[in-house]
Design a protein around this motif. Structure first.
Motif, PDB file in Angstrom:
ATOM      1  N   PRO A   1      -5.986   3.918   3.330  1.00  0.00           N
ATOM      2  CA  PRO A   1      -6.779   3.821   4.565  1.00  0.00           C
ATOM      3  C   PRO A   1      -8.242   4.168   4.346  1.00  0.00           C
ATOM      4  O   PRO A   1      -9.128   3.617   5.016  1.00  0.00           O
ATOM      5  N   GLY A   2      -8.529   5.072   3.378  1.00  0.00           N
ATOM      6  CA  GLY A   2      -9.921   5.383   3.064  1.00  0.00           C
ATOM      7  C   GLY A   2     -10.655   4.170   2.511  1.00  0.00           C
ATOM      8  O   GLY A   2     -11.809   3.902   2.876  1.00  0.00           O
TER       9      GLY A   2
ATOM     10  N   GLY B   1      -2.665  11.914   5.074  1.00  0.00           N
ATOM     11  CA  GLY B   1      -2.419  11.690   3.657  1.00  0.00           C
ATOM     12  C   GLY B   1      -3.060  12.729   2.764  1.00  0.00           C
ATOM     13  O   GLY B   1      -2.572  13.006   1.657  1.00  0.00           O
ATOM     14  N   ALA B   2      -4.171  13.347   3.239  1.00  0.00           N
ATOM     15  CA  ALA B   2      -4.854  14.359   2.430  1.00  0.00           C
ATOM     16  C   ALA B   2      -3.966  15.573   2.181  1.00  0.00           C
ATOM     17  O   ALA B   2      -4.168  16.309   1.205  1.00  0.00           O
ATOM     18  N   ASN B   3      -2.976  15.787   3.041  1.00  0.00           N
ATOM     19  CA  ASN B   3      -2.066  16.926   2.860  1.00  0.00           C
ATOM     20  C   ASN B   3      -1.151  16.748   1.651  1.00  0.00           C
ATOM     21  O   ASN B   3      -0.527  17.722   1.205  1.00  0.00           O
TER      22      ASN B   3
ATOM     23  N   TYR C   1       0.728  12.061  -3.913  1.00  0.00           N
ATOM     24  CA  TYR C   1       0.906  10.804  -3.165  1.00  0.00           C
ATOM     25  C   TYR C   1      -0.470  10.290  -2.736  1.00  0.00           C
ATOM     26  O   TYR C   1      -0.784  10.199  -1.548  1.00  0.00           O
ATOM     27  N   TRP C   2      -1.275   9.944  -3.716  1.00  0.00           N
ATOM     28  CA  TRP C   2      -2.679   9.606  -3.500  1.00  0.00           C
ATOM     29  C   TRP C   2      -2.885   8.409  -2.586  1.00  0.00           C
ATOM     30  O   TRP C   2      -3.891   8.306  -1.885  1.00  0.00           O
ATOM     31  N   TRP C   3      -1.937   7.469  -2.596  1.00  0.00           N
ATOM     32  CA  TRP C   3      -2.111   6.236  -1.840  1.00  0.00           C
ATOM     33  C   TRP C   3      -2.115   6.471  -0.327  1.00  0.00           C
ATOM     34  O   TRP C   3      -2.663   5.670   0.412  1.00  0.00           O
TER      35      TRP C   3
ATOM     36  N   MET D   1       0.818  -1.216   0.000  1.00  0.00           N
ATOM     37  CA  MET D   1       0.000   0.000   0.000  1.00  0.00           C
ATOM     38  C   MET D   1       0.850   1.263   0.000  1.00  0.00           C
ATOM     39  O   MET D   1       0.338   2.357   0.194  1.00  0.00           O
ATOM     40  N   GLY D   2       2.139   1.125  -0.208  1.00  0.00           N
ATOM     41  CA  GLY D   2       3.027   2.275  -0.199  1.00  0.00           C
ATOM     42  C   GLY D   2       3.452   2.656   1.210  1.00  0.00           C
ATOM     43  O   GLY D   2       3.178   1.956   2.183  1.00  0.00           O
TER      44      GLY D   2
END
Length: 306
Positions: free
Chosen positions: A280-281, A266-268, A273-275, A89-90
């Protein structure tokens, strides 16, 4: 002869078939029940999804590829790595394996579900039955309190409680429990209110049965099916509520792995870096979908409305 709650005609249709299927005390009952449940492929899919979530959570200490990434591990040489064979998952913004943290995040989410529903369901069921059985002033006090809490948007109330308290898993559990019992209270109240007028309840009264006996042996068994369905459906919503609080910084705090916190962090770094937020979403979506599919299947199986 007056009906008892154990007679098929006094129970929901799905529960009737379950109890009247051949040998009531033997394995044939379970085989017939599973056969009827398995005819709903969507429900079976939901069950499989929940089993996978439970397996990932319980077996996480033995399955995760990078156990040291659960805590405050930092490796800037590995930060923002895309999904690969080394990291399925990166990795996140500090080089931690996302798969490892997702599996441990499921442990936190399921602990929240167990805590919230373990507190809210018994309280809601007890108050709903008491309001329906004793009526009068007891009914007025309980149901008006219930109406007052239902008038406040749940997320707003949870945010208010967690803002006052220190953000943590325990406080998030308390905040969600405080607003969740009223849904079960209203459901059980509606069911019990119709049950108390049945002939077998009058027969139990005439036979001299105590309030506790009637509640435990006559009313509660007839509510079990609806409570089971409602609890299963609620599990997904509790995960969503917990993730929302963590996303806003009012739930589980870092470095504890939490799915909502991982999405927020991760949204930042979107969209490059979409993963870091998507993985987690998707894990949250998978768990919620599993509980909803299973709950819908149980609702059809027991033939109840919640």
């Amino acid at each position: 002869m007056a009906e008892t709650p154990h007679s098929p005609s006094a129970l929901p249709n799905g529960l009737q078939e379950f109890l009247s299927a051949g040998d009531i005390s033997g394995p044939g009952r379970h085989a017939r029940a599973w056969f009827r449940f398995s005819r709903n492929p969507i429900a079976v899919l939901g069950l499989v999804m929940i089993v996978l979530v439970l397996f990932a959570a319980l077996a996480a200490p033995w399955l995760v590829p990078y156990p040291e990434h659960v805590g405050s591990y930092v490796n800037f040489m590995q930060r923002h790595k895309p999904p690969s064979m080394a990291h399925w998952m990166g990795t996140d913004n500090v080089g931690r394996d996302i798969l490892t943290r997702v599996m441990y995040g499921y442990r936190v989410a399921l602990l929240l579900v167990a805590g919230v529903l373990g507190i809210a369901v018994p309280i809601g069921v007890a108050l709903g039955i008491l309001a329906a059985w004793f009526a009068g002033l007891t009914e007025t006090i309980i149901m008006r309190l219930n109406d007052m809490l239902l008038a406040v948007p749940p997320l707003v109330l949870a945010l208010a409680i967690t803002t006052v308290l220190e953000p943590s898993l325990i406080n998030a559990m308390f905040a969600i429990s405080f607003l969740w019992w009223n849904w079960h209270c209203r459901l059980v109240y509606r069911l019990a209110k119709s049950i108390v007028t049945e002939d077998y309840i009058e027969a139990a009264k005439l036979s001299g049965a105590s309030h506790w006996h009637i509640i435990r042996h006559e009313i509660l068994p007839n509510c079990i099916a609806a409570i089971t369905v409602k609890t299963t459906l609620d599990a997904g919503f509790v995960i969503l509520f917990g993730a929302t609080l963590s996303f806003l910084g009012l739930g589980v705090q870092p470095p504890t792995p939490d799915l909502g916190t991982m999405v927020s962090t991760g949204a930042n770094y979107l969209p490059e870096y979409w993963w870091e937020s998507m993985m987690p979403g998707m894990a949250i979506l998978f768990a919620i979908l599993g509980f909803n599919l299973l709950g819908d299947g149980l609702r059809d199986f027991f033939d109840v409305e919640v």
